[in-house]
Design an enzyme around this catalytic site. Structure first.
Site, PDB file in Angstrom:
ATOM      1  N   VAL A 207       7.725   3.729  30.289  1.00 52.13           N
ATOM      2  CA  VAL A 207       6.848   3.434  29.074  1.00 52.13           C
ATOM      3  C   VAL A 207       7.522   1.678  29.288  1.00 52.13           C
ATOM      4  CG1 VAL A 207       5.223   2.626  27.551  1.00 52.13           C
ATOM      5  CG2 VAL A 207       5.758   5.188  27.417  1.00 52.13           C
ATOM      6  N   HIS A 208       6.864   0.866  29.792  1.00 55.14           N
ATOM      7  CA  HIS A 208       7.012  -0.545  29.439  1.00 55.14           C
ATOM      8  C   HIS A 208       5.622  -1.584  30.409  1.00 55.14           C
ATOM      9  CE1 HIS A 208       7.004   0.079  33.821  1.00 55.14           C
ATOM     10  NE2 HIS A 208       6.477  -1.137  34.727  1.00 55.14           N
TER      11      HIS A 208
END
Length: 380
Positions: A207-208
């Site tokens: 997740v970024h």
């Protein structure tokens, strides 16, 4: 590319995915390659260690770019690149994808009337809220050679009125990147054992993207979905430094308690984990491509995607929240037969020779540029 002068092809990049996707092209170009790193995402975890792992030459680094707002990043990189290209103009400039670094490289090439090659041209999410969408459209307008990964990307470029003779379907260099850097089976088995994981018995998540990390509610929804799944299977989460900071700032650290949190993984390590995951959950564009080479199912946590080719068989697009766990469970329900089906499918992103094709196109463009008096006379 022995007929090209040394350091005559400038490859402008600024992020870890660009390093991965341009690595083979840099090797094919050999001494002709001049790697310029804008520092958009530079740190030892996200870029520094990758240089050694990918066997890349030390780049020229720009300063004052990383960690700044988008407009400031592009402006700072553009100014620094303009100085570099004025002092030592390359025969051609290559950029990949849709980053701020790629846009700055394209604008700098245009300002100095340097031929421009765009790797991964023609991607479109049709989502104007996505900064990358604006970057990629602008770069495609400026490029002299548009390296489209798929026939669909070519069709999108033609529909926008771009000339057919500037477009080539090359495939995507991600295919050779995965094949080159996936560790052998024995090494993968040892890695899983070190982390107490069983092949096909865990989930892998990343997740970024700002849409999932800058909004505390969205970030909480993603982490809650992963925590829900962790009650059934181990969930491995290599944690991006930016995401870790956002989790702490939002007071969500407790949601990590049930997850197997790792530091950012080297490329080979990530591929090994991805190759044996029962399913992946990610908001990464690159992971959407990589899973098609590895034959693994993916749940994409985004509102839109510029890579619809992956959605046909390998991936499903969902919003943060309960939809994550529901989509993963659907994939898990397919069992070993589902994994065998995906492993037997070819990647829609090509046959693993994209870098050679792009190198040939770049060399041809550079040779056209290398005329007497240009300061870059071609070798005999």
């Amino acid at each position: 590319m022995h007929t090209l002068p040394a350091r005559s092809i400038a490859l402008v990049l600024g992020t870890r995915p660009e390093l991965v996707k341009l690595a083979e092209l840099i090797r094919v170009l050999g001494p002709a390659a001049r790697v310029v790193h804008t520092g958009q995402h530079y740190d030892d975890e996200l870029s520094g260690d990758f240089l050694a792992e990918l066997g890349l030459p030390e780049p020229e680094y720009l300063t004052g770019v990383g960690g700044r707002p988008r407009a400031v990043q592009v402006a700072a990189a553009l100014g620094a690149l303009d100085e570099l290209f004025a002092a030592d103009p390359p025969l051609a400039v290559v950029v990949q994808g849709d980053t701020n670094a790629a846009l700055a490289g394209a604008l700098a090439a245009n300002a100095r009337d340097l031929p421009l090659v765009h790797v991964e041209a023609g991607l479109r999410s049709h989502d104007r809220a996505m900064p990358e969408e604006h970057n990629r459209v602008l770069i495609d307008r400026l490029a002299d050679v548009l390296c489209a990964a798929t026939p669909d990307n070519r069709a999108l470029l033609l529909a926008e009125g771009l000339p057919e003779d500037r477009i080539a379907v090359t495939g995507n260099p991600v295919v050779e990147a995965v094949r080159d850097h996936l560790p052998p089976a024995g090494e993968r088995a040892r890695l899983l054992a070190r982390h107490g994981l069983a092949a096909d018995g865990y989930l892998l998540a990343t997740v970024h993207r700002p849409e999932n990390t800058d909004d505390p509610a969205a970030l909480a929804a993603v982490l809650t979905g992963l925590a829900d799944l962790a009650a059934e299977l181990p969930v491995v989460l290599p944690l991006h430094p930016r995401t870790r900071a956002r989790i702490a700032a939002a007071g969500l650290t407790g949601l990590l308690d049930g997850l197997t949190v790792l530091p950012p993984a080297g490329y080979g390590t990530f591929l090994a984990l991805a190759r044996h995951a029962a399913a992946l959950v990610s908001d990464s564009g690159g992971v959407q491509e990589e899973t098609t080479v590895l034959g693994r199912p993916l749940v994409v946590v985004r509102r839109s995607t510029e890579r619809p080719e992956a959605l046909a068989d390998f991936a499903e697009l969902v919003a943060p929240g309960p939809a994550i766990a529901a989509a993963v469970r659907r994939r898990l329900a397919e069992g070993p037969a589902g994994l065998r089906r995906l492993s037997a499918l070819p990647s829609p992103y090509g046959d693993g020779t994209a870098s050679d094709r792009i190198a040939d196109l770049t060399a041809h463009l550079a040779r056209e540029r290398a005329v007497p008096g240009s300061g870059h006379a071609m070798a005999a």
